[in-house]
Design a protein around this motif. Structure first.
Motif, short mmCIF file in Angstrom:
data_model
loop_
_atom_site.label_atom_id
_atom_site.label_comp_id
_atom_site.label_asym_id
_atom_site.label_seq_id
_atom_site.Cartn_x
_atom_site.Cartn_y
_atom_site.Cartn_z
N SER A 79 -5.74 42.06 -43.49
CA SER A 79 -5.73 43.38 -42.49
C SER A 79 -6.04 44.64 -43.41
CB SER A 79 -4.51 43.58 -41.80
OG SER A 79 -4.40 44.58 -40.94
N ARG A 80 -5.25 44.79 -44.67
CA ARG A 80 -5.55 45.82 -45.59
C ARG A 80 -6.86 45.90 -45.87
NH1 ARG A 80 -2.68 46.77 -51.29
NH2 ARG A 80 -3.79 48.70 -51.77
N GLU A 81 -7.51 44.98 -46.11
CA GLU A 81 -8.91 45.28 -46.69
C GLU A 81 -9.85 45.51 -45.29
OE1 GLU A 81 -6.94 43.12 -47.97
OE2 GLU A 81 -7.10 43.37 -50.16
N GLN A 82 -9.49 44.95 -44.18
CA GLN A 82 -10.14 45.38 -42.97
C GLN A 82 -10.06 46.84 -42.87
OE1 GLN A 82 -9.85 42.88 -39.51
NE2 GLN A 82 -9.39 41.20 -40.75
N ALA A 129 -20.05 48.78 -31.24
CA ALA A 129 -20.23 47.23 -30.96
C ALA A 129 -20.33 46.65 -32.44
CB ALA A 129 -21.61 46.97 -30.26
N LEU A 130 -20.98 47.35 -33.35
CA LEU A 130 -20.99 47.04 -34.81
C LEU A 130 -19.68 46.94 -35.33
CD1 LEU A 130 -22.37 46.44 -37.59
CD2 LEU A 130 -22.33 49.18 -38.03
N ALA A 184 -15.85 39.21 -37.41
CA ALA A 184 -16.17 38.32 -38.50
C ALA A 184 -15.09 38.44 -39.76
CB ALA A 184 -17.65 38.89 -39.08
N LEU A 185 -14.54 39.52 -39.80
CA LEU A 185 -13.64 39.72 -41.02
C LEU A 185 -12.51 38.97 -40.52
CD1 LEU A 185 -13.88 43.38 -41.78
CD2 LEU A 185 -14.63 41.53 -43.17
N THR A 186 -12.01 38.95 -39.15
CA THR A 186 -10.86 38.28 -38.89
C THR A 186 -11.01 36.83 -38.74
OG1 THR A 186 -10.23 40.05 -37.49
CG2 THR A 186 -9.22 37.74 -36.93
N SER A 187 -12.40 36.12 -38.61
CA SER A 187 -12.64 34.98 -38.56
C SER A 187 -12.71 34.18 -40.06
CB SER A 187 -14.03 34.50 -37.62
OG SER A 187 -14.92 35.01 -38.56
#
Length: 54
Positions: free
Chosen positions: A33-36, A17-18, A25-28
């Motif tokens: 994508s690379r950093e994610q 879930a985390l 959150a990162l997407t919003s």
């Protein structure tokens, strides 16, 4: 990580879930994508030191 999270009884589902919330959150915030993927690659190996219960 292991010492910090010892006794917190974090489950596989909670860890999942985390990660899910983190990706949302990162997407919003339009994190690339690379950093994610780089962040998830760092967090993934820590799972064994964080999760105590299946």
């Amino acid at each position: 990580m292991k010492t910090t999270h010892a006794g917190m009884k974090i489950s596989e589902a909670e860890f999942g879930a985390l990660i899910g919330d983190l990706v949302k959150a990162l997407t919003s915030f339009n994190a690339p994508s690379r950093e994610q993927q780089e962040l998830l690659a760092v967090l993934g190996p820590m799972k064994k030191d964080i999760v105590e219960y299946p």
